[in-house]
Scaffold this motif. Structure first.
Motif, PDB file in Angstrom:
ATOM      1  N   ALA A  12     -38.470  93.184  28.169  1.00  0.00           N
ATOM      2  CA  ALA A  12     -37.257  92.850  27.410  1.00  0.00           C
ATOM      3  C   ALA A  12     -36.449  94.105  27.087  1.00  0.00           C
ATOM      4  CB  ALA A  12     -37.626  92.115  26.128  1.00  0.00           C
ATOM      5  N   MET A  13     -37.127  95.181  26.709  1.00  0.00           N
ATOM      6  CA  MET A  13     -36.434  96.414  26.361  1.00  0.00           C
ATOM      7  C   MET A  13     -35.791  97.062  27.589  1.00  0.00           C
ATOM      8  SD  MET A  13     -36.603  96.644  23.118  1.00  0.00           S
ATOM      9  CE  MET A  13     -36.141  98.334  22.763  1.00  0.00           C
ATOM     10  N   LEU A  14     -36.513  97.068  28.724  1.00  0.00           N
ATOM     11  CA  LEU A  14     -35.935  97.634  29.941  1.00  0.00           C
ATOM     12  C   LEU A  14     -34.708  96.847  30.371  1.00  0.00           C
ATOM     13  CD1 LEU A  14     -39.094  98.516  32.085  1.00  0.00           C
ATOM     14  CD2 LEU A  14     -37.625 100.060  30.775  1.00  0.00           C
ATOM     15  N   THR A  15     -34.768  95.528  30.221  1.00  0.00           N
ATOM     16  CA  THR A  15     -33.615  94.694  30.553  1.00  0.00           C
ATOM     17  C   THR A  15     -32.413  95.087  29.707  1.00  0.00           C
ATOM     18  OG1 THR A  15     -35.042  92.835  31.177  1.00  0.00           O
ATOM     19  CG2 THR A  15     -32.756  92.318  30.633  1.00  0.00           C
ATOM     20  N   ARG A  16     -32.624  95.230  28.416  1.00  0.00           N
ATOM     21  CA  ARG A  16     -31.538  95.576  27.498  1.00  0.00           C
ATOM     22  C   ARG A  16     -30.964  96.955  27.808  1.00  0.00           C
ATOM     23  NH1 ARG A  16     -32.197  96.916  21.039  1.00  0.00           N
ATOM     24  NH2 ARG A  16     -30.126  97.799  20.746  1.00  0.00           N
ATOM     25  N   PHE A  17     -31.835  97.952  27.955  1.00  0.00           N
ATOM     26  CA  PHE A  17     -31.364  99.319  28.162  1.00  0.00           C
ATOM     27  C   PHE A  17     -30.639  99.452  29.499  1.00  0.00           C
ATOM     28  CE2 PHE A  17     -33.783 100.319  24.505  1.00  0.00           C
ATOM     29  CZ  PHE A  17     -33.449 101.600  24.099  1.00  0.00           C
ATOM     30  N   CYS A  18     -31.164  98.795  30.549  1.00  0.00           N
ATOM     31  CA  CYS A  18     -30.542  98.913  31.861  1.00  0.00           C
ATOM     32  C   CYS A  18     -29.210  98.170  31.911  1.00  0.00           C
ATOM     33  CB  CYS A  18     -31.491  98.414  32.950  1.00  0.00           C
ATOM     34  SG  CYS A  18     -32.885  99.542  33.232  1.00  0.00           S
ATOM     35  N   MET A  19     -29.102  97.052  31.212  1.00  0.00           N
ATOM     36  CA  MET A  19     -27.813  96.361  31.127  1.00  0.00           C
ATOM     37  C   MET A  19     -26.786  97.247  30.425  1.00  0.00           C
ATOM     38  SD  MET A  19     -29.039  92.468  30.268  1.00  0.00           S
ATOM     39  CE  MET A  19     -27.442  92.031  29.597  1.00  0.00           C
ATOM     40  N   GLU A  20     -27.211  97.926  29.354  1.00  0.00           N
ATOM     41  CA  GLU A  20     -26.306  98.843  28.677  1.00  0.00           C
ATOM     42  C   GLU A  20     -25.907 100.000  29.585  1.00  0.00           C
ATOM     43  OE1 GLU A  20     -28.336 100.050  25.153  1.00  0.00           O
ATOM     44  OE2 GLU A  20     -27.839  98.227  24.034  1.00  0.00           O
TER      45      GLU A  20
END
Length: 263
Positions: free
Chosen positions: A77-85
Motif C-alpha cells: 500500500a505504501m509503495l503504491t502511494r509513494f510511486c503514484m506521488e
C-alpha cells in the motif's frame, strides 16, 4: 440506530506485552528510494533483509507467517502511494500491488513472502527509474540521467559524466538542456537536494553527515546550496517536515484514542 452498540475507543489488553515501536524513518527512506528509482539503495535494503527484521515493528498477529503477510500488505500500500506521488499511473500502481498481494497470498512460509516482497520492490523501483528516464528522447541523455541516479552520492562533474557515456562535454551539455529544459549541473543539484530532503525528513543525520554523504565540499556549501534551491535552510526544512507523514498519522490516531504502529 436501535440496537446498535455505541462506539468507544479501543482499550489495550492489559495482559499483552506492549511492543516498543521503532521510528519509521528507515521505512520511509525505503519507500522514497523506490519512488525515486534508486535501484542500488533498494537492492541494498533487500539484501540485508530489512523487511524480515521484525524488531521494533507492530505485532499484527501471533502467527509469524500471518504477521509478515500483514506487513507485506502495508508495504504494498505504501509503495503504491509513494510511486503514484512520484508519477506512476494510478492503474499501473494499483495493478502491481494487487498482483503481488495475490502472489504473496499463495506463499506458505516466511522465506517465500520475503522473496515476493523483494521482487515487488525491485519491480516498482525499476519502473520508477524508467519513468524518470522518459523525459529524455535520446539514448545518450537517458544514459546520463541513469548515471546521475546511480552516482548521486558522489561528486559528479560534466566531464566525468560525458566520459562515462562516451560523448564530449559540450555535446552533452547541449542535448541535455535541449531535451530536459535545464542544464546538467542544475539537474544534478536538484537530484542531490531531493535526496537531502528525504534524509532531513526521515533520518536523524546531522547536516555535516548529510553534506558528506552527498559529496558536498563542506557543510556550509550544502546549507547554501539547499537554501538557494528551497528558499529555506536545512534546519528550517527539517523543523517543518521531520517525519511529517508519520506525525500527521500519529496525531490522527491519538485523537481517536488508538495507538499507531510503524509499517
Amino acid at each position: 440506530m436501535n440496537g446498535a452498540k455505541a462506539w468507544k475507543p479501543l482499550e489495550a489488553d492489559g495482559e499483552r506485552e506492549v511492543t516498543s515501536h521503532r521510528e519509521p524513518g528507515e521505512e520511509f527512506l525505503f519507500y522514497r528510494s523506490v519512488a525515486e528509482g534508486m535501484i542500488d539503495a533498494v537492492q541494498e535494503n533487500c539484501s540485508r533483509g530489512a523487511f524480515e527484521n521484525m524488531e521494533g515493528v507492530g505485532q499484527l498477529s501471533e502467527d509469524p507467517v500471518t504477521n509478515l503477510r500483514y506487513h507485506f500488505v502495508v508495504t504494498a500500500a505504501m509503495l503504491t502511494r509513494f510511486c503514484m506521488e512520484g508519477g506512476m499511473a494510478m492503474e499501473e500502481a494499483f495493478g502491481l500491488s494487487d498482483e503481488y498481494i495475490r502472489r504473496m497470498d499463495c506463499c506458505t512460509n516466511m522465506a517465500e513472502i520475503v522473496y515476493v516482497h523483494d521482487q515487488m520492490a525491485l519491480d516498482y523501483v525499476c519502473r520508477m527509474r524508467n519513468l524518470k528516464k522518459r523525459i529524455a528522447s535520446s539514448k545518450q541523455v537517458a544514459e546520463a540521467i541513469d548515471y546521475i541516479y546511480v552516482h548521486i552520492m558522489d561528486r559528479i562533474t560534466i566531464q566525468e559524466l560525458a566520459s562515462a557515456i562516451s560523448i564530449s562535454p559540450a555535446h552533452l551539455s547541449r542535448i541535455f538542456k535541449q531535451e530536459t529544459g535545464i542544464s546538467v549541473s542544475e539537474y544534478i543539484r536538484q537530484r542531490k537536494i531531493d535526496m537531502a530532503k528525504n534524509l532531513l525528513r526521515f533520518s536523524d543525520y546531522d547536516f555535516a553527515d548529510i553534506a558528506a554523504m552527498l559529496s558536498y565540499s563542506s557543510q556550509s556549501h550544502f546549507i547554501q546550496h539547499f537554501r538557494t534551491q528551497m528558499g529555506m535552510t536545512p534546519k528550517a526544512y527539517r523543523d517543518r517536515n521531520y517525519m511529517n507523514n508519520w506525525n500527521v498519522n500519529r496525531e490522527s490516531f491519538t485523537s481517536s484514542g488508538q495507538s499507531p504502529s510503524a509499517p
